[in-house]
Design a protein around this motif. Structure first.
Motif, PDB file in Angstrom:
ATOM      1  N   ARG A  33     -22.074 -32.857  24.292  1.00 22.47           N
ATOM      2  CA  ARG A  33     -20.975 -32.901  25.258  1.00 22.47           C
ATOM      3  C   ARG A  33     -20.871 -31.576  26.028  1.00 22.47           C
ATOM      4  O   ARG A  33     -20.744 -31.566  27.251  1.00 22.47           O
ATOM      5  CB  ARG A  33     -19.645 -33.175  24.559  1.00 22.47           C
ATOM      6  N   ALA A  34     -20.937 -30.468  25.307  1.00 26.02           N
ATOM      7  CA  ALA A  34     -20.836 -29.145  25.943  1.00 26.02           C
ATOM      8  C   ALA A  34     -22.013 -28.917  26.894  1.00 26.02           C
ATOM      9  O   ALA A  34     -21.831 -28.378  27.996  1.00 26.02           O
ATOM     10  CB  ALA A  34     -20.787 -28.051  24.877  1.00 26.02           C
ATOM     11  N   LEU A  35     -23.189 -29.349  26.506  1.00 25.97           N
ATOM     12  CA  LEU A  35     -24.362 -29.188  27.358  1.00 25.97           C
ATOM     13  C   LEU A  35     -24.207 -30.012  28.637  1.00 25.97           C
ATOM     14  O   LEU A  35     -24.444 -29.507  29.741  1.00 25.97           O
ATOM     15  CB  LEU A  35     -25.624 -29.596  26.607  1.00 25.97           C
ATOM     16  N   ALA A  36     -23.780 -31.257  28.513  1.00 26.38           N
ATOM     17  CA  ALA A  36     -23.600 -32.114  29.696  1.00 26.38           C
ATOM     18  C   ALA A  36     -22.556 -31.527  30.638  1.00 26.38           C
ATOM     19  O   ALA A  36     -22.773 -31.440  31.852  1.00 26.38           O
ATOM     20  CB  ALA A  36     -23.200 -33.524  29.267  1.00 26.38           C
ATOM     21  N   GLU A  37     -21.426 -31.112  30.087  1.00 27.22           N
ATOM     22  CA  GLU A  37     -20.370 -30.544  30.927  1.00 27.22           C
ATOM     23  C   GLU A  37     -20.795 -29.206  31.523  1.00 27.22           C
ATOM     24  O   GLU A  37     -20.524 -28.922  32.691  1.00 27.22           O
ATOM     25  CB  GLU A  37     -19.074 -30.394  30.125  1.00 27.22           C
ATOM     26  N   GLY A  38     -21.488 -28.404  30.741  1.00 33.90           N
ATOM     27  CA  GLY A  38     -21.955 -27.114  31.238  1.00 33.90           C
ATOM     28  C   GLY A  38     -22.992 -27.264  32.335  1.00 33.90           C
ATOM     29  O   GLY A  38     -22.950 -26.552  33.340  1.00 33.90           O
ATOM     30  N   LEU A  39     -23.916 -28.202  32.171  1.00 36.05           N
ATOM     31  CA  LEU A  39     -24.925 -28.429  33.202  1.00 36.05           C
ATOM     32  C   LEU A  39     -24.284 -28.934  34.481  1.00 36.05           C
ATOM     33  O   LEU A  39     -24.674 -28.535  35.579  1.00 36.05           O
ATOM     34  CB  LEU A  39     -25.985 -29.413  32.704  1.00 36.05           C
ATOM     35  N   SER A  40     -23.291 -29.784  34.347  1.00 37.08           N
ATOM     36  CA  SER A  40     -22.575 -30.281  35.523  1.00 37.08           C
ATOM     37  C   SER A  40     -21.897 -29.130  36.254  1.00 37.08           C
ATOM     38  O   SER A  40     -21.989 -29.013  37.485  1.00 37.08           O
ATOM     39  CB  SER A  40     -21.543 -31.319  35.100  1.00 37.08           C
ATOM     40  N   ASP A  41     -21.233 -28.260  35.506  1.00 37.07           N
ATOM     41  CA  ASP A  41     -20.578 -27.093  36.110  1.00 37.07           C
ATOM     42  C   ASP A  41     -21.585 -26.170  36.787  1.00 37.07           C
ATOM     43  O   ASP A  41     -21.322 -25.634  37.869  1.00 37.07           O
ATOM     44  CB  ASP A  41     -19.793 -26.309  35.056  1.00 37.07           C
ATOM     45  N   LEU A  42     -22.741 -25.974  36.162  1.00 40.46           N
ATOM     46  CA  LEU A  42     -23.768 -25.117  36.745  1.00 40.46           C
ATOM     47  C   LEU A  42     -24.300 -25.705  38.048  1.00 40.46           C
ATOM     48  O   LEU A  42     -24.526 -24.979  39.021  1.00 40.46           O
ATOM     49  CB  LEU A  42     -24.919 -24.915  35.761  1.00 40.46           C
ATOM     50  N   ARG A  43     -24.502 -27.017  38.079  1.00 41.75           N
ATOM     51  CA  ARG A  43     -24.987 -27.659  39.299  1.00 41.75           C
ATOM     52  C   ARG A  43     -23.996 -27.458  40.438  1.00 41.75           C
ATOM     53  O   ARG A  43     -24.383 -27.146  41.567  1.00 41.75           O
ATOM     54  CB  ARG A  43     -25.208 -29.157  39.069  1.00 41.75           C
ATOM     55  N   VAL A  44     -22.710 -27.625  40.140  1.00 43.56           N
ATOM     56  CA  VAL A  44     -21.685 -27.443  41.169  1.00 43.56           C
ATOM     57  C   VAL A  44     -21.674 -25.995  41.637  1.00 43.56           C
ATOM     58  O   VAL A  44     -21.611 -25.721  42.835  1.00 43.56           O
ATOM     59  CB  VAL A  44     -20.294 -27.885  40.657  1.00 43.56           C
ATOM     60  N   ARG A  45     -21.775 -25.060  40.703  1.00 43.51           N
ATOM     61  CA  ARG A  45     -21.762 -23.645  41.081  1.00 43.51           C
ATOM     62  C   ARG A  45     -22.932 -23.301  41.998  1.00 43.51           C
ATOM     63  O   ARG A  45     -22.767 -22.612  43.011  1.00 43.51           O
ATOM     64  CB  ARG A  45     -21.786 -22.749  39.845  1.00 43.51           C
ATOM     65  N   VAL A  46     -24.117 -23.789  41.682  1.00 46.05           N
ATOM     66  CA  VAL A  46     -25.288 -23.536  42.523  1.00 46.05           C
ATOM     67  C   VAL A  46     -25.088 -24.165  43.899  1.00 46.05           C
ATOM     68  O   VAL A  46     -25.382 -23.545  44.927  1.00 46.05           O
ATOM     69  CB  VAL A  46     -26.579 -24.066  41.850  1.00 46.05           C
ATOM     70  N   ALA A  47     -24.572 -25.382  43.931  1.00 46.30           N
ATOM     71  CA  ALA A  47     -24.325 -26.056  45.209  1.00 46.30           C
ATOM     72  C   ALA A  47     -23.329 -25.267  46.052  1.00 46.30           C
ATOM     73  O   ALA A  47     -23.525 -25.101  47.256  1.00 46.30           O
ATOM     74  CB  ALA A  47     -23.829 -27.470  44.968  1.00 46.30           C
ATOM     75  N   VAL A  48     -22.264 -24.793  45.437  1.00 46.09           N
ATOM     76  CA  VAL A  48     -21.250 -24.000  46.150  1.00 46.09           C
ATOM     77  C   VAL A  48     -21.888 -22.745  46.736  1.00 46.09           C
ATOM     78  O   VAL A  48     -21.691 -22.417  47.905  1.00 46.09           O
ATOM     79  CB  VAL A  48     -20.068 -23.638  45.218  1.00 46.09           C
ATOM     80  N   GLU A  49     -22.651 -22.031  45.913  1.00 43.20           N
ATOM     81  CA  GLU A  49     -23.275 -20.787  46.368  1.00 43.20           C
ATOM     82  C   GLU A  49     -24.231 -21.043  47.532  1.00 43.20           C
ATOM     83  O   GLU A  49     -24.201 -20.320  48.537  1.00 43.20           O
ATOM     84  CB  GLU A  49     -24.012 -20.112  45.210  1.00 43.20           C
ATOM     85  N   GLN A  50     -25.057 -22.069  47.406  1.00 37.62           N
ATOM     86  CA  GLN A  50     -26.035 -22.344  48.459  1.00 37.62           C
ATOM     87  C   GLN A  50     -25.367 -22.870  49.722  1.00 37.62           C
ATOM     88  O   GLN A  50     -25.796 -22.552  50.832  1.00 37.62           O
ATOM     89  CB  GLN A  50     -27.105 -23.320  47.956  1.00 37.62           C
ATOM     90  N   TYR A  51     -24.308 -23.651  49.568  1.00 37.98           N
ATOM     91  CA  TYR A  51     -23.595 -24.168  50.737  1.00 37.98           C
ATOM     92  C   TYR A  51     -22.882 -23.027  51.466  1.00 37.98           C
ATOM     93  O   TYR A  51     -22.959 -22.914  52.685  1.00 37.98           O
ATOM     94  CB  TYR A  51     -22.593 -25.240  50.314  1.00 37.98           C
ATOM     95  N   GLN A  52     -22.202 -22.186  50.711  1.00 37.37           N
ATOM     96  CA  GLN A  52     -21.466 -21.073  51.324  1.00 37.37           C
ATOM     97  C   GLN A  52     -22.395 -20.095  52.036  1.00 37.37           C
ATOM     98  O   GLN A  52     -22.021 -19.511  53.046  1.00 37.37           O
ATOM     99  CB  GLN A  52     -20.653 -20.316  50.279  1.00 37.37           C
ATOM    100  N   SER A  53     -23.592 -19.926  51.521  1.00 36.75           N
ATOM    101  CA  SER A  53     -24.525 -19.005  52.166  1.00 36.75           C
ATOM    102  C   SER A  53     -25.205 -19.648  53.376  1.00 36.75           C
ATOM    103  O   SER A  53     -25.948 -18.968  54.092  1.00 36.75           O
ATOM    104  CB  SER A  53     -25.574 -18.524  51.162  1.00 36.75           C
ATOM    105  N   GLY A  54     -24.961 -20.939  53.580  1.00 39.12           N
ATOM    106  CA  GLY A  54     -25.551 -21.636  54.714  1.00 39.12           C
ATOM    107  C   GLY A  54     -26.971 -22.104  54.469  1.00 39.12           C
ATOM    108  O   GLY A  54     -27.652 -22.552  55.391  1.00 39.12           O
ATOM    109  N   ASP A  55     -27.419 -22.019  53.226  1.00 36.59           N
ATOM    110  CA  ASP A  55     -28.786 -22.422  52.892  1.00 36.59           C
ATOM    111  C   ASP A  55     -28.974 -23.934  52.830  1.00 36.59           C
ATOM    112  O   ASP A  55     -30.099 -24.418  52.981  1.00 36.59           O
ATOM    113  CB  ASP A  55     -29.218 -21.819  51.553  1.00 36.59           C
ATOM    114  N   VAL A  56     -27.885 -24.675  52.564  1.00 38.27           N
ATOM    115  CA  VAL A  56     -27.992 -26.135  52.446  1.00 38.27           C
ATOM    116  C   VAL A  56     -26.883 -26.818  53.225  1.00 38.27           C
ATOM    117  O   VAL A  56     -25.828 -26.244  53.479  1.00 38.27           O
ATOM    118  CB  VAL A  56     -27.961 -26.605  50.969  1.00 38.27           C
TER     119      VAL A  56
END
Length: 100
Positions: A33-56
């Motif tokens: 459960r912790a791995l699934a939730e943690g991976l989901s959070d990590l994916r969102v964090r990467v998406a946020v960072e890349q979107y904010q930087s204008g990369d995606v």
């Protein structure tokens, strides 16, 4: 289901046992459960960072985060992300919507 092993510090093992007890689960279930939730959070964090930087784009950010476009827009709103859309992008989207 593949099996993995990992070494964790004693403090984290204690925390894991405490959380497992709170959830009424065994260690393995809590780890999954912790791995699934943690991976989901990590994916969102990467998406946020890349979107904010204008990369995606919005669509690519949603795919990176593993969510629908509507869910991504909600995440972006909650996090007060600035839109990376140009006026031309908005006009093209409006035209596409009119054609529906």
């Amino acid at each position: 289901m593949p099996s993995i092993s990992a070494r964790i510090p004693d403090q984290e093992a204690e925390t894991l046992d405490e959380v497992a007890a709170l959830l009424g689960e065994d260690r393995s279930t809590t780890i999954r459960r912790a791995l699934a939730e943690g991976l989901s959070d990590l994916r969102v964090r990467v998406a946020v960072e890349q979107y904010q930087s204008g990369d995606v784009s919005v669509n690519r950010a949603a795919r990176i985060a593993g969510v629908s476009l509507a869910e991504w827009l909600e995440i972006a709103r909650e996090r007060n992300l600035t839109s990376q859309l140009t006026p031309d992008d908005l006009e093209a989207d409006a035209e596409a919507a009119r054609d529906l």
